[in-house]
Design an enzyme around this catalytic site. Structure first.
Site, PDB file in Angstrom:
ATOM      1  CG  ASP A  11      34.283   0.449 103.504  1.00 50.19           C
ATOM      2  OD1 ASP A  11      34.332   0.118 102.308  1.00 50.19           O
ATOM      3  OD2 ASP A  11      33.842   1.551 103.895  1.00 50.19           O
ATOM      4  CG  ASP A  13      36.174   4.908  99.234  1.00 46.90           C
ATOM      5  OD1 ASP A  13      37.135   5.696  99.295  1.00 46.90           O
ATOM      6  OD2 ASP A  13      36.053   4.046  98.343  1.00 46.90           O
ATOM      7  CE1 TYR A  47      22.476   3.869  93.782  1.00 50.01           C
ATOM      8  CE2 TYR A  47      22.051   6.141  94.433  1.00 50.01           C
ATOM      9  CZ  TYR A  47      21.618   4.947  93.883  1.00 50.01           C
ATOM     10  OH  TYR A  47      20.322   4.824  93.440  1.00 50.01           O
ATOM     11  CG  ASP A 163      30.949   3.780 105.574  1.00 48.27           C
ATOM     12  OD1 ASP A 163      31.580   2.920 104.911  1.00 48.27           O
ATOM     13  OD2 ASP A 163      30.350   4.727 105.047  1.00 48.27           O
TER      14      ASP A 163
END
Length: 210
Positions: A11, A13, A47, A163
């Protein structure tokens, strides 16, 4: 100690980069232009990693409005030029030392992901760059499976590093082992619900000889 894997999916971000200021700032600008100034940064952070349309719909906008807002977001986010984004400490060194082949598996589109990796000097560590391009976002496993297809790899060969609960769910659905990082945006309790195979508190803990 983590074992070595032939393939690693990352991932972006909240895992490789702390990009919350740019992402949430762009979302807040879009929301404000549509009359919503009541949603705090702390809510928006939760989000990150989910599709923007889902986010805007959750805030009470129609699907049609959300699609237009996503277009607006992309323009505003690009204009920010990732000025407030930073690579997490230790990420570049860990990627440099980590063996195996590597790909991203992010909700960002592939072109944006490639530009960000180039801007922050991480692109050379990746054998493939994969974003979410016209298919369902995580927790759907599509971006993971696209990455594996591009690398000619099997789920059993792979470790997903992320994360968020969406990362962990996507990994489970793809049959890929998962590693939860504790320095990102996901809450530990929510991550634990998906029973990650591994947990790490710092990037160097990915290295098999740590």
């Amino acid at each position: 100690m983590l074992p070595a894997f032939p393939v690693y999916l990352f991932d972006v971000d909240g895992t490789l980069m702390d990009s919350q200021a740019d992402i949430c700032g762009a979302v807040q600008t879009v929301l404000a232009s549509h009359g919503r100034t009541d949603i705090p940064h702390e809510v928006l952070v939760r989000y990150i990693g989910r599709h923007l349309i889902e986010e805007f719909v959750d805030f009470g906008f129609s699907h049609e409005q959300a699609e237009q807002m996503m277009v607006e977001y992309r323009g505003i986010y690009a204009e920010r030029k990732h000025a407030a984004t930073k690579v997490y400490p230790g990420v570049a060194s860990a990627l440099d030392q980590l063996g195996g082949r590597k790909s991203t598996a992010t909700t960002k589109g592939t072109p944006t992901t490639r530009l960000v990796l180039e801007q922050f000097g991480l692109i050379q560590h990746f054998d493939h760059v994969q974003g979410t391009d016209g298919f369902a976002a995580k927790p759907d496993p599509g971006v993971l499976l696209k990455s594996l297809e591009a690398l000619g790899a099997r789920p059993a060969d792979c470790l997903l590093v992320g994360d968020s609960p969406a990362d962990m769910e996507a990994g489970r659905r793809a049959g890929i082992r998962t590693c939860a990082v504790t320095w990102g945006y996901g809450e530990a309790g929510e991550l634990a619900r998906w029973e990650p195979d591994f947990w790490i508190d710092a990037p160097h803990q990915l290295l098999p000889d740590f």
